[in-house]
Design a protein around this motif. Structure first.
Motif, PDB file in Angstrom:
ATOM      1  N   HIS A 260       0.858  -1.182   0.000  1.00 34.06           N
ATOM      2  CA  HIS A 260       0.000   0.000   0.000  1.00 34.06           C
ATOM      3  C   HIS A 260       0.895   1.233   0.000  1.00 34.06           C
ATOM      4  O   HIS A 260       1.831   1.319   0.795  1.00 34.06           O
ATOM      5  N   PHE A 261       0.648   2.175  -0.902  1.00 37.05           N
ATOM      6  CA  PHE A 261       1.385   3.435  -0.918  1.00 37.05           C
ATOM      7  C   PHE A 261       0.618   4.488  -0.135  1.00 37.05           C
ATOM      8  O   PHE A 261      -0.615   4.513  -0.151  1.00 37.05           O
ATOM      9  N   VAL A 262       1.337   5.360   0.540  1.00 41.38           N
ATOM     10  CA  VAL A 262       0.728   6.486   1.242  1.00 41.38           C
ATOM     11  C   VAL A 262       1.491   7.758   0.903  1.00 41.38           C
ATOM     12  O   VAL A 262       2.636   7.718   0.464  1.00 41.38           O
ATOM     13  N   GLY A 263       0.839   8.881   1.157  1.00 41.87           N
ATOM     14  CA  GLY A 263       1.469  10.191   1.044  1.00 41.87           C
ATOM     15  C   GLY A 263       1.694  10.740   2.443  1.00 41.87           C
ATOM     16  O   GLY A 263       1.981  10.000   3.384  1.00 41.87           O
ATOM     17  N   GLU A 264       1.493  12.038   2.604  1.00 43.15           N
ATOM     18  CA  GLU A 264       1.658  12.669   3.918  1.00 43.15           C
ATOM     19  C   GLU A 264       0.584  12.211   4.907  1.00 43.15           C
ATOM     20  O   GLU A 264       0.814  12.171   6.103  1.00 43.15           O
ATOM     21  N   THR A 265      -0.620  11.907   4.381  1.00 41.46           N
ATOM     22  CA  THR A 265      -1.734  11.419   5.206  1.00 41.46           C
ATOM     23  C   THR A 265      -2.406  10.275   4.452  1.00 41.46           C
ATOM     24  O   THR A 265      -2.111  10.017   3.286  1.00 41.46           O
ATOM     25  N   LEU A 266      -3.340   9.609   5.103  1.00 40.00           N
ATOM     26  CA  LEU A 266      -4.180   8.630   4.415  1.00 40.00           C
ATOM     27  C   LEU A 266      -5.155   9.392   3.524  1.00 40.00           C
ATOM     28  O   LEU A 266      -5.350  10.594   3.672  1.00 40.00           O
ATOM     29  N   ARG A 267      -5.801   8.702   2.618  1.00 41.09           N
ATOM     30  CA  ARG A 267      -6.718   9.370   1.677  1.00 41.09           C
ATOM     31  C   ARG A 267      -7.868  10.098   2.387  1.00 41.09           C
ATOM     32  O   ARG A 267      -8.382  11.087   1.876  1.00 41.09           O
ATOM     33  N   ASP A 268      -8.267   9.593   3.547  1.00 41.47           N
ATOM     34  CA  ASP A 268      -9.360  10.247   4.267  1.00 41.47           C
ATOM     35  C   ASP A 268      -8.875  11.383   5.166  1.00 41.47           C
ATOM     36  O   ASP A 268      -9.645  11.953   5.926  1.00 41.47           O
ATOM     37  N   GLY A 269      -7.576  11.703   5.087  1.00 41.96           N
ATOM     38  CA  GLY A 269      -7.038  12.815   5.856  1.00 41.96           C
ATOM     39  C   GLY A 269      -6.433  12.447   7.200  1.00 41.96           C
ATOM     40  O   GLY A 269      -5.780  13.270   7.838  1.00 41.96           O
ATOM     41  N   ARG A 270      -6.661  11.208   7.651  1.00 35.29           N
ATOM     42  CA  ARG A 270      -6.072  10.778   8.925  1.00 35.29           C
ATOM     43  C   ARG A 270      -4.560  10.669   8.779  1.00 35.29           C
ATOM     44  O   ARG A 270      -4.053  10.417   7.683  1.00 35.29           O
ATOM     45  N   PRO A 271      -3.833  10.824   9.892  1.00 35.34           N
ATOM     46  CA  PRO A 271      -2.382  10.634   9.815  1.00 35.34           C
ATOM     47  C   PRO A 271      -2.040   9.175   9.507  1.00 35.34           C
ATOM     48  O   PRO A 271      -2.803   8.260   9.848  1.00 35.34           O
ATOM     49  N   VAL A 272      -0.910   8.974   8.846  1.00 41.17           N
ATOM     50  CA  VAL A 272      -0.434   7.617   8.582  1.00 41.17           C
ATOM     51  C   VAL A 272      -0.063   7.008   9.936  1.00 41.17           C
ATOM     52  O   VAL A 272       0.702   7.606  10.695  1.00 41.17           O
ATOM     53  N   PRO A 273      -0.610   5.840  10.264  1.00 42.86           N
ATOM     54  CA  PRO A 273      -0.346   5.259  11.586  1.00 42.86           C
ATOM     55  C   PRO A 273       1.084   4.741  11.706  1.00 42.86           C
ATOM     56  O   PRO A 273       1.724   4.424  10.698  1.00 42.86           O
TER      57      PRO A 273
ATOM     58  N   ALA B 199      -1.251   4.990  -6.032  1.00 37.60           N
ATOM     59  CA  ALA B 199      -0.348   5.663  -5.094  1.00 37.60           C
ATOM     60  C   ALA B 199      -0.630   7.157  -4.974  1.00 37.60           C
ATOM     61  O   ALA B 199      -0.484   7.885  -5.954  1.00 37.60           O
ATOM     62  N   PRO B 200      -0.961   7.641  -3.769  1.00 40.51           N
ATOM     63  CA  PRO B 200      -1.094   9.075  -3.552  1.00 40.51           C
ATOM     64  C   PRO B 200       0.229   9.721  -3.138  1.00 40.51           C
ATOM     65  O   PRO B 200       0.310  10.927  -2.990  1.00 40.51           O
ATOM     66  N   GLY B 201       1.245   8.884  -2.930  1.00 37.75           N
ATOM     67  CA  GLY B 201       2.556   9.371  -2.516  1.00 37.75           C
ATOM     68  C   GLY B 201       3.596   8.298  -2.763  1.00 37.75           C
ATOM     69  O   GLY B 201       3.296   7.239  -3.317  1.00 37.75           O
ATOM     70  N   SER B 202       4.812   8.548  -2.331  1.00 42.70           N
ATOM     71  CA  SER B 202       5.906   7.631  -2.652  1.00 42.70           C
ATOM     72  C   SER B 202       6.374   6.767  -1.487  1.00 42.70           C
ATOM     73  O   SER B 202       7.422   6.142  -1.566  1.00 42.70           O
ATOM     74  N   ILE B 203       5.616   6.703  -0.430  1.00 40.37           N
ATOM     75  CA  ILE B 203       5.971   5.836   0.689  1.00 40.37           C
ATOM     76  C   ILE B 203       5.295   4.484   0.479  1.00 40.37           C
ATOM     77  O   ILE B 203       4.064   4.389   0.457  1.00 40.37           O
ATOM     78  N   LEU B 204       6.119   3.458   0.297  1.00 35.65           N
ATOM     79  CA  LEU B 204       5.608   2.101   0.056  1.00 35.65           C
ATOM     80  C   LEU B 204       5.580   1.337   1.364  1.00 35.65           C
ATOM     81  O   LEU B 204       6.588   1.249   2.070  1.00 35.65           O
ATOM     82  N   CYS B 205       4.414   0.796   1.690  1.00 32.35           N
ATOM     83  CA  CYS B 205       4.229   0.055   2.935  1.00 32.35           C
ATOM     84  C   CYS B 205       3.953  -1.416   2.648  1.00 32.35           C
ATOM     85  O   CYS B 205       3.139  -1.737   1.773  1.00 32.35           O
ATOM     86  N   LEU B 206       4.617  -2.289   3.390  1.00 29.83           N
ATOM     87  CA  LEU B 206       4.251  -3.698   3.445  1.00 29.83           C
ATOM     88  C   LEU B 206       3.220  -3.782   4.557  1.00 29.83           C
ATOM     89  O   LEU B 206       3.474  -3.304   5.678  1.00 29.83           O
ATOM     90  N   VAL B 207       2.051  -4.337   4.255  1.00 31.12           N
ATOM     91  CA  VAL B 207       0.962  -4.340   5.233  1.00 31.12           C
ATOM     92  C   VAL B 207       0.392  -5.739   5.437  1.00 31.12           C
ATOM     93  O   VAL B 207       0.520  -6.605   4.571  1.00 31.12           O
ATOM     94  N   ASP B 208      -0.214  -5.926   6.582  1.00 33.01           N
ATOM     95  CA  ASP B 208      -1.088  -7.071   6.828  1.00 33.01           C
ATOM     96  C   ASP B 208      -2.500  -6.558   6.671  1.00 33.01           C
ATOM     97  O   ASP B 208      -2.835  -5.481   7.188  1.00 33.01           O
TER      98      ASP B 208
END
Length: 94
Positions: free
Chosen positions: A5-18, A50-59
């Motif tokens: 999952h890619f993220v930007g500065e925040t999640l798409r709904d505006g919440r901070p990236v956990p 991708a809304p940003g360039s931070i690539l996350c490995l997620v469960d």
């Protein structure tokens, strides 16, 4: 299931990236492309969303829905993440 999952500065709904290891939970209905916590089984598939360039490995878990290039579930947590801008630029040069 493990996914990407890619993220930007925040999640798409505006919440901070956990932080890594923190579960996000979706309480409403799961609707692919509309609501729920999304990811892709392959990072190349995740790139098109991708809304940003931070690539996350997620469960991702609980009531997982699958399509050809993405999954949607009720719970998602970041296992690890990288700033992938350099990697994405190198990929684009190929």
């Amino acid at each position: 299931m493990r996914a990407y999952h890619f993220v930007g500065e925040t999640l798409r709904d505006g919440r901070p990236v956990p932080p890594v290891g923190t579960w996000l939970e979706h309480t409403g209905p799961l609707v692919m492309c509309e609501s729920g916590l999304h990811a892709s089984e392959h990072p190349f598939d995740a790139l098109q969303y991708a809304p940003g360039s931070i690539l996350c490995l997620v469960d991702i878990e609980s009531e997982i829905q699958k399509e050809t290039d993405k999954v949607c579930g009720r719970r998602r947590r970041i296992v690890k993440r990288i700033e992938a801008e350099g990697l994405l630029r190198e990929f684009a040069r190929w």
